[in-house]
Design a protein around this motif. Sequence first.
Motif, PDB file in Angstrom:
ATOM      1  N   SER A 195     -27.196   7.266 -31.054  1.00 37.49           N
ATOM      2  CA  SER A 195     -27.245   8.665 -30.626  1.00 37.49           C
ATOM      3  C   SER A 195     -26.443   9.517 -31.600  1.00 37.49           C
ATOM      4  N   PRO A 196     -26.725  10.822 -31.647  1.00 38.79           N
ATOM      5  CA  PRO A 196     -26.006  11.699 -32.573  1.00 38.79           C
ATOM      6  C   PRO A 196     -24.502  11.701 -32.314  1.00 38.79           C
ATOM      7  N   ASP A 197     -23.741  11.887 -33.367  1.00 39.74           N
ATOM      8  CA  ASP A 197     -22.295  12.001 -33.251  1.00 39.74           C
ATOM      9  C   ASP A 197     -21.956  13.229 -32.402  1.00 39.74           C
ATOM     10  N   SER A 198     -20.863  13.147 -31.669  1.00 39.38           N
ATOM     11  CA  SER A 198     -20.473  14.235 -30.768  1.00 39.38           C
ATOM     12  C   SER A 198     -20.142  15.519 -31.521  1.00 39.38           C
ATOM     13  N   ARG A 199     -19.877  15.416 -32.835  1.00 41.51           N
ATOM     14  CA  ARG A 199     -19.530  16.602 -33.617  1.00 41.51           C
ATOM     15  C   ARG A 199     -20.746  17.311 -34.204  1.00 41.51           C
ATOM     16  N   VAL A 200     -21.935  16.745 -34.000  1.00 43.97           N
ATOM     17  CA  VAL A 200     -23.147  17.378 -34.516  1.00 43.97           C
ATOM     18  C   VAL A 200     -23.433  18.653 -33.725  1.00 43.97           C
ATOM     19  N   GLU A 201     -23.583  19.758 -34.432  1.00 48.13           N
ATOM     20  CA  GLU A 201     -23.805  21.039 -33.753  1.00 48.13           C
ATOM     21  C   GLU A 201     -25.238  21.193 -33.256  1.00 48.13           C
ATOM     22  N   SER A 202     -26.204  20.672 -34.027  1.00 47.82           N
ATOM     23  CA  SER A 202     -27.617  20.816 -33.651  1.00 47.82           C
ATOM     24  C   SER A 202     -28.312  19.458 -33.710  1.00 47.82           C
ATOM     25  N   PRO A 203     -28.063  18.595 -32.718  1.00 46.34           N
ATOM     26  CA  PRO A 203     -28.704  17.275 -32.729  1.00 46.34           C
ATOM     27  C   PRO A 203     -30.221  17.401 -32.685  1.00 46.34           C
ATOM     28  N   GLN A 204     -30.899  16.518 -33.417  1.00 48.12           N
ATOM     29  CA  GLN A 204     -32.356  16.555 -33.487  1.00 48.12           C
ATOM     30  C   GLN A 204     -32.998  15.919 -32.263  1.00 48.12           C
ATOM     31  N   ALA A 205     -32.258  15.099 -31.546  1.00 48.67           N
ATOM     32  CA  ALA A 205     -32.730  14.452 -30.323  1.00 48.67           C
ATOM     33  C   ALA A 205     -31.520  13.867 -29.617  1.00 48.67           C
ATOM     34  N   CYS A 240     -27.663  16.364 -38.986  1.00 56.10           N
ATOM     35  CA  CYS A 240     -27.465  15.490 -37.832  1.00 56.10           C
ATOM     36  C   CYS A 240     -27.122  14.104 -38.351  1.00 56.10           C
ATOM     37  N   TRP A 241     -26.224  13.420 -37.671  1.00 56.83           N
ATOM     38  CA  TRP A 241     -25.871  12.070 -38.093  1.00 56.83           C
ATOM     39  C   TRP A 241     -25.417  11.241 -36.902  1.00 56.83           C
ATOM     40  N   SER A 242     -25.474   9.929 -37.078  1.00 60.37           N
ATOM     41  CA  SER A 242     -25.063   8.993 -36.035  1.00 60.37           C
ATOM     42  C   SER A 242     -24.295   7.855 -36.673  1.00 60.37           C
ATOM     43  N   ASN A 243     -23.101   7.587 -36.168  1.00 66.09           N
ATOM     44  CA  ASN A 243     -22.302   6.486 -36.696  1.00 66.09           C
ATOM     45  C   ASN A 243     -22.713   5.137 -36.113  1.00 66.09           C
ATOM     46  N   ARG A 291     -32.154   8.908 -42.565  1.00 67.64           N
ATOM     47  CA  ARG A 291     -31.919   7.767 -43.445  1.00 67.64           C
ATOM     48  C   ARG A 291     -30.870   6.803 -42.884  1.00 67.64           C
ATOM     49  N   TYR A 292     -31.065   5.541 -43.206  1.00 69.82           N
ATOM     50  CA  TYR A 292     -30.125   4.505 -42.793  1.00 69.82           C
ATOM     51  C   TYR A 292     -29.032   4.327 -43.853  1.00 69.82           C
ATOM     52  N   SER A 293     -27.867   3.881 -43.410  1.00 65.15           N
ATOM     53  CA  SER A 293     -26.810   3.460 -44.320  1.00 65.15           C
ATOM     54  C   SER A 293     -25.882   2.512 -43.571  1.00 65.15           C
ATOM     55  N   SER A 352     -25.704   3.083 -39.658  1.00 61.91           N
ATOM     56  CA  SER A 352     -25.584   4.509 -39.386  1.00 61.91           C
ATOM     57  C   SER A 352     -26.856   5.250 -39.814  1.00 61.91           C
ATOM     58  N   ARG A 353     -26.963   6.506 -39.373  1.00 67.14           N
ATOM     59  CA  ARG A 353     -28.123   7.332 -39.713  1.00 67.14           C
ATOM     60  C   ARG A 353     -27.649   8.731 -40.081  1.00 67.14           C
ATOM     61  N   SER A 354     -28.432   9.399 -40.923  1.00 73.73           N
ATOM     62  CA  SER A 354     -28.121  10.785 -41.278  1.00 73.73           C
ATOM     63  C   SER A 354     -29.397  11.522 -41.652  1.00 73.73           C
ATOM     64  N   TYR A 355     -29.476  12.773 -41.212  1.00 75.48           N
ATOM     65  CA  TYR A 355     -30.646  13.620 -41.479  1.00 75.48           C
ATOM     66  C   TYR A 355     -30.202  14.886 -42.203  1.00 75.48           C
ATOM     67  N   TYR A 356     -30.889  15.202 -43.286  1.00 74.88           N
ATOM     68  CA  TYR A 356     -30.601  16.395 -44.085  1.00 74.88           C
ATOM     69  C   TYR A 356     -31.790  17.340 -44.072  1.00 74.88           C
ATOM     70  N   GLU A 357     -31.508  18.599 -43.835  1.00 73.61           N
ATOM     71  CA  GLU A 357     -32.544  19.610 -44.001  1.00 73.61           C
ATOM     72  C   GLU A 357     -32.542  20.058 -45.460  1.00 73.61           C
ATOM     73  N   GLY A 358     -33.705  20.475 -45.949  1.00 74.24           N
ATOM     74  CA  GLY A 358     -33.785  20.948 -47.318  1.00 74.24           C
ATOM     75  C   GLY A 358     -33.966  19.812 -48.301  1.00 74.24           C
TER      76      GLY A 358
END
Length: 284
Positions: free
Chosen positions: A101-111, A94-97, A133-135, A76-82
């Motif tokens: 590609s970004p999860d469908s619940r992401v409001e502002s996908p980065q790509a 933004c995150w991806s399971n 980041r990966y996890s 999985s992947r996850s991106y944090y602002e700040g």
Amino acid sequence: MSEMTLFSKGGNAVPAHLRNLQLDETTKSLMGSGSGGKRISIRGGVFRMMVDGKEIAQNEDRAMNIIIVAANANVSRSYYEGTYQEGQSTAPSCWSNDGVSPDSRVESPQASKCATCPQNIKGSGQGDSRACRYSQRLAVVLENDIKGDVYQLTLPAQSIFGAAENGKMPLQAYAKFLGGHGLPVTAVVTGMRFDTASAAPRLTFRAVRALEEDELHTAQDKGKSPEARTAIAATVAMMDSTKPNATPMVEAPKDEAQPEPVKRGKKAAPKEVAEILDDWADNE
């Protein structure tokens, strides 16, 4: 003639063959999605037992023995602002399971795709790291309680990727080592240990012993359970939440370099389980 009920006063009309059944996914779905869950956190370099988001126990030993009963097939992947603050669980921007590609619940996908995302470029995070980041999520049970609870274990990138060093193996190298000898990771007791040479929490893995036949059957059943499927599919915040439809969140690890998987050499000839475990003992 009075109506007979399953739970009449002073008695129990539930048939004996139904009294010890575990709740199935249909019942749990109808009960509501905010049921929370159990997981093992490695925050601060300490094994922390979490239930519904609350820490109920700590294991300050540097090592813990588990059986991996299931794993998310994808990283999985996850991106944090700040800036991340130690001890906080914060919702990712933004995150991806599935890591694609970004999860469908992401409001502002980065790509639209993770592979082409600007947050997936080296240097987009601190230093030479990636901002995204990966996890990887695992479902595990404890060696001393194989028939007990299933826990989620979420590993950061440096516990997943990389080569073995002095007998210390990250997750993928460990799985490839066992697989190269025809031994499933679900068929052994796995020892996970904090790498004291790492500034951020990093786990390495080794085989402790092969499972007994009855233990293997129990582990296989645990891997097919609803709890295991939830553990490998849910974010940390979904596991921690006791509120239905809670905003998905994940426990943010510290910024760290994101190493990619490395190519392995040719597979060694098959060994007996005892030989494999002896090899580990020799590297201690």
